[in-house]
Scaffold this motif. Structure first.
Motif, short mmCIF file in Angstrom:
data_model
loop_
_atom_site.label_atom_id
_atom_site.label_comp_id
_atom_site.label_asym_id
_atom_site.label_seq_id
_atom_site.Cartn_x
_atom_site.Cartn_y
_atom_site.Cartn_z
N ALA A 24 -3.17 6.82 4.04
CA ALA A 24 -2.34 7.27 5.16
C ALA A 24 -1.61 8.53 4.71
O ALA A 24 -1.23 8.66 3.54
N TYR A 25 -1.42 9.47 5.64
CA TYR A 25 -0.80 10.75 5.31
C TYR A 25 0.20 11.13 6.39
O TYR A 25 -0.08 10.99 7.58
N LEU A 42 3.36 13.41 2.34
CA LEU A 42 3.29 12.23 1.49
C LEU A 42 2.03 11.46 1.86
O LEU A 42 1.78 11.20 3.05
N ARG A 43 1.22 11.15 0.85
CA ARG A 43 -0.01 10.40 1.07
C ARG A 43 0.04 9.12 0.27
O ARG A 43 0.45 9.12 -0.89
N ALA A 44 -0.38 8.01 0.87
CA ALA A 44 -0.47 6.72 0.18
C ALA A 44 -1.92 6.26 0.24
O ALA A 44 -2.55 6.32 1.31
N ASP A 45 -2.46 5.85 -0.92
CA ASP A 45 -3.84 5.40 -1.00
C ASP A 45 -3.90 4.05 -1.70
O ASP A 45 -3.14 3.79 -2.63
N ARG A 46 -4.83 3.21 -1.27
CA ARG A 46 -5.02 1.88 -1.86
C ARG A 46 -6.52 1.65 -2.03
O ARG A 46 -7.30 1.88 -1.10
N VAL A 68 0.99 6.72 -4.52
CA VAL A 68 1.69 7.54 -3.53
C VAL A 68 1.74 8.95 -4.08
O VAL A 68 2.14 9.16 -5.24
N SER A 69 1.31 9.93 -3.28
CA SER A 69 1.17 11.31 -3.74
C SER A 69 1.97 12.27 -2.87
O SER A 69 1.63 12.48 -1.71
N PRO A 70 3.02 12.89 -3.42
CA PRO A 70 3.77 13.89 -2.66
C PRO A 70 3.08 15.25 -2.71
O PRO A 70 2.35 15.55 -3.66
#
Length: 191
Positions: A24-25, A42-46, A68-70
């Motif tokens: 999600a971004y 902000l991106r969250a990956d699983r 989580v990637s800013p």
């Protein structure tokens, strides 16, 4: 399924792998002045993996990882249809699901340490983007990319092994030219 079946020779089945990656971004843009804007994201990956190995049952199992990637950008311009930018942020590369659950070398049975499903990467770039020539969008950027680790695949053994951190840097030149309503030309070069 069995790769090869013969009354004289039996070949082990390859591992069954199920893997799901979801992300999600979200991003917001702020225009501070007509010539200065910023973007913050902000991106969250699983990633989740399940491996079932008939050849080496110790390598069967489930594993998952979330990162989580800013990300941030600063853009100056445009002046004469040209703008300057600075970008920085983090991301990831994904590892093979079999490495996430590996506990034993499939060939020798020696112990292995599992690798993370997602490995952090950090990057930054500085450059310019222009549309000074009608129909041509060009950008030139100097960039740097740091990985927390990288994998090497050993085909003869059928294994991957994690290596230490790495750094890459270079220059990239991208061009997107709309020659006509029916023709588009892209030229991207990187070193």
């Amino acid at each position: 399924t069995t790769l090869f079946r013969s009354p004289l020779v039996a070949v082990a089945e390859p591992p069954a792998v199920s893997e799901t990656l979801a992300g999600a971004y979200a991003q917001t843009d702020i225009e501070w002045t007509p010539k200065l804007r910023s973007l913050i994201g902000l991106r969250a990956d699983r990633v989740d993996a399940h491996v079932s190995s008939a050849l080496q049952p110790l390598n069967s199992g489930s594993a998952g990882k979330t990162l989580v990637s800013p990300k941030a950008s600063l853009v100056l311009g445009p002046w004469s249809r040209t703008e300057f930018f600075v970008n920085a942020g983090s991301g990831f590369h994904s590892n093979d699901a079999r490495g996430m659950t590996a506990r034993a070398d499939p060939k020798t049975g020696d112990p292995l340490d599992p690798v993370p499903g997602l490995v952090r990467a950090r990057g930054s770039e500085v450059g310019l983007r222009t549309e000074a020539i009608p129909g041509l969008q060009s950008s030139l950027a100097l960039w740097q990319l740091d990985f927390d680790s990288e994998l090497t695949y050993t085909g003869d053994a059928g294994t991957t092994s994690a290596n230490g951190p790495s750094r890459r840097f270079g220059v990239e030149w991208n061009n997107h030219w709309v020659a006509s309503s029916r023709m588009l030309v892209d030229l991207d070069m990187a070193w």
